[in-house]
Design a protein around this motif. Structure first.
Motif, mmCIF file in Angstrom:
data_model
loop_
_atom_site.group_PDB
_atom_site.id
_atom_site.type_symbol
_atom_site.label_atom_id
_atom_site.label_comp_id
_atom_site.label_asym_id
_atom_site.label_seq_id
_atom_site.Cartn_x
_atom_site.Cartn_y
_atom_site.Cartn_z
ATOM 1 N N PHE A 97 -1.110 13.789 -3.248
ATOM 2 C CA PHE A 97 -0.199 12.754 -2.764
ATOM 3 C C PHE A 97 1.088 12.815 -3.581
ATOM 4 C CE2 PHE A 97 -3.547 11.118 -5.496
ATOM 5 C CZ PHE A 97 -2.855 10.547 -6.554
ATOM 6 N N GLN A 98 2.154 12.275 -2.993
ATOM 7 C CA GLN A 98 3.475 12.268 -3.623
ATOM 8 C C GLN A 98 3.741 10.903 -4.261
ATOM 9 O OE1 GLN A 98 4.028 16.057 -2.672
ATOM 10 N NE2 GLN A 98 5.849 14.982 -3.388
ATOM 11 N N LEU A 99 4.247 10.908 -5.462
ATOM 12 C CA LEU A 99 4.655 9.685 -6.154
ATOM 13 C C LEU A 99 6.142 9.782 -6.482
ATOM 14 C CD1 LEU A 99 1.752 9.156 -8.745
ATOM 15 C CD2 LEU A 99 2.046 8.032 -6.535
ATOM 16 N N THR A 100 6.905 8.828 -6.012
ATOM 17 C CA THR A 100 8.316 8.769 -6.358
ATOM 18 C C THR A 100 8.523 7.678 -7.397
ATOM 19 O OG1 THR A 100 8.940 9.498 -4.138
ATOM 20 C CG2 THR A 100 10.656 8.483 -5.481
ATOM 21 N N VAL A 101 9.198 8.023 -8.480
ATOM 22 C CA VAL A 101 9.378 7.118 -9.618
ATOM 23 C C VAL A 101 10.840 7.161 -10.050
ATOM 24 C CG1 VAL A 101 8.611 6.560 -11.972
ATOM 25 C CG2 VAL A 101 7.029 7.622 -10.369
ATOM 26 N N TRP A 102 11.347 6.035 -10.508
ATOM 27 C CA TRP A 102 12.722 5.954 -10.993
ATOM 28 C C TRP A 102 12.754 6.162 -12.505
ATOM 29 C CZ3 TRP A 102 17.603 6.300 -9.872
ATOM 30 C CH2 TRP A 102 18.580 5.704 -10.681
ATOM 31 N N ILE A 114 7.727 2.525 -7.925
ATOM 32 C CA ILE A 114 6.816 3.553 -7.410
ATOM 33 C C ILE A 114 6.652 3.427 -5.900
ATOM 34 C CG2 ILE A 114 4.474 4.485 -7.534
ATOM 35 C CD1 ILE A 114 4.268 3.215 -10.303
ATOM 36 N N THR A 115 6.752 4.565 -5.214
ATOM 37 C CA THR A 115 6.364 4.636 -3.806
ATOM 38 C C THR A 115 5.382 5.801 -3.659
ATOM 39 O OG1 THR A 115 8.151 6.138 -3.168
ATOM 40 C CG2 THR A 115 8.603 3.770 -3.041
ATOM 41 N N LEU A 151 12.595 10.692 -9.415
ATOM 42 C CA LEU A 151 11.717 11.838 -9.657
ATOM 43 C C LEU A 151 10.562 11.797 -8.671
ATOM 44 C CD1 LEU A 151 11.466 11.736 -13.568
ATOM 45 C CD2 LEU A 151 12.943 13.202 -12.182
ATOM 46 N N GLU A 152 10.222 12.944 -8.131
ATOM 47 C CA GLU A 152 9.108 13.025 -7.192
ATOM 48 C C GLU A 152 8.018 13.916 -7.781
ATOM 49 O OE1 GLU A 152 9.112 15.036 -3.098
ATOM 50 O OE2 GLU A 152 9.397 12.913 -2.630
ATOM 51 N N PHE A 153 6.883 13.313 -8.059
ATOM 52 C CA PHE A 153 5.739 14.052 -8.592
ATOM 53 C C PHE A 153 4.718 14.274 -7.477
ATOM 54 C CE2 PHE A 153 7.360 11.651 -12.262
ATOM 55 C CZ PHE A 153 7.524 12.675 -13.183
#
Length: 376
Positions: A41-46, A149-150, A109-111
């Motif tokens: 899954f993708q996690l987007t974080v600032w 987080i998304t 940032l996209e992990f």
């Protein structure tokens, strides 16, 4: 779970023309829980520009099936320069540090997280996983903590405003399209730096509340934009009316680019704000300012060179033109009686002419020019 049910009810109550599924995964939150997190899954974080290096950007906490925290857990903390892995059980504890080859950049940032027999974390720009460790137990839940987080979000990000102010990140200068959606009439207050924009309704669109005292109607998509532009000395941020027009609701001038804006309502207001960046997330304002300065001076340099070339060419052509002309063409004349004194400005000589009425002037003598005298 409660918000997901609320979101579904929210959509049912919307008019058919506004019916839209509100994806809870795209609502930016500080904490999230993923149940049965197998696969990837993708996690987007600032990653805030002003953030401390000692603060983790992302924390993953695995809750294992058939055990109770805090007896057995694996905790992964992702920092800007390293990753800390804490594997703890009732029998032992292991603390490991993994260095990241280069500092993670500021901004969004996209992990990508893959969880199976191994736990792997990937980030764009790296040709190998930031972390790759063996997963020895069945993960039942994964607790996630970080900034905004998304999860697996491909839609515009959203923030849920309930009484307290929400901070919405701004990655750089540019144009950000905002949409406000609520279940009841609201009076949002959007703050850019030191300036508060009190928003109201003028009967057709969002406007300044100071001139229009109506709240924004419920079940309506209200569109506005934030536009920030950097010059050499200041940053100009404007709240723009709907439709990407050049008409601003209001403007604020700031010494530096801001990295977020805040939005809130009255104590009982509840609404969502969706944010979609129209432009690519470019370099920060310092780099932008250097680029503007470089282009500015580059333009001046090119203009100066062109002027020098044009001037040199003009002088050369002028000399050639003068050498082929009668030198008295650039002269001053002084008339006294029947005599005319012509001062030759080119050769710095003086020539006297005698003038009879109705006839051509007759040259008598030339002074201050040896060549001229020798030729007469």
């Amino acid at each position: 779970m409660l918000f997901s049910l609320t979101a579904v009810i929210y959509c049912v109550l919307l008019p058919s023309s506004l019916s839209t599924y509100i994806n809870d995964d795209c609502i930016a939150r500080r904490q999230r829980t993923i149940t049965s997190p197998w696969g990837n899954f993708q996690l987007t974080v600032w990653n805030p520009p002003e953030g401390e290096a000692s603060e983790p950007l992302l924390t993953l906490m695995a809750d294992f099936y058939g055990t109770d925290l805090p007896d057995d857990y694996t905790r992964v903390l992702v920092f800007r320069e390293k990753i800390e892995v804490d594997v703890t059980s009732s029998e032992s504890r292991s603390l490991t540090f993994v260095n990241i080859s280069r500092i993670l950049p500021e901004g969004w940032l996209e992990f990508r997280v893959e969880l199976s027999q191994r736990l792997q974390i990937f980030a764009p720009g790296f040709n190998h996983p930031l972390l790759d460790i063996k997963n020895q137990m069945t993960v039942e839940q994964l607790f996630i903590e970080g900034s905004n987080i998304t999860v697996n979000c491909k839609d515009p990000f959203a923030w849920e405003v309930k009484g307290e102010a929400e901070s919405v990140p701004l990655a750089s200068t540019g144009w950000y399209n905002l949409t406000i959606l609520s279940r009841s009439p609201v009076f949002p207050v959007l703050s850019l730096g030191s300036k508060d924009f009190d928003l109201g309704w003028d009967g057709n669109a969002v406007a300044s509340r100071t001139s229009h005292g109506l709240p924004l109607p419920a079940f309506t998509k209200h569109h506005i934009s934030v536009k920030c532009e950097a010059s050499e000395l200041i940053v100009e941020c404007s709240l723009m009316k709907e439709g990407n027009t050049d008409e601003a609701i209001d403007t604020v001038y700031l010494p530096d680019m801001i990295h977020f804006f805040t939005i809130e309502g009255n104590a009982r207001d509840s609404f969502l704000i969706f944010v979609d960046s129209q432009h690519e997330q470019i370099q920060d304002v310092k780099t932008s300012t250097r680029k503007i300065t470089f282009e500015y001076w580059g333009l001046i340099s090119v203009t100066a060179i062109l002027l020098i070339v044009i001037s040199a060419y003009s002088i050369k052509k002028g000399k050639k033109y003068c050498s082929g002309k009668n030198k008295r063409s650039r002269s001053r004349q002084f008339t006294g009686g029947n005599f005319v004194l012509i001062e030759d400005l080119v050769n710095s000589g003086k020539t006297f002419y005698f003038v009879e009425s109705g006839k051509r002037p007759t040259k008598l003598s030339k002074l201050g020019n040896e060549k001229g005298n020798a030729g007469n």
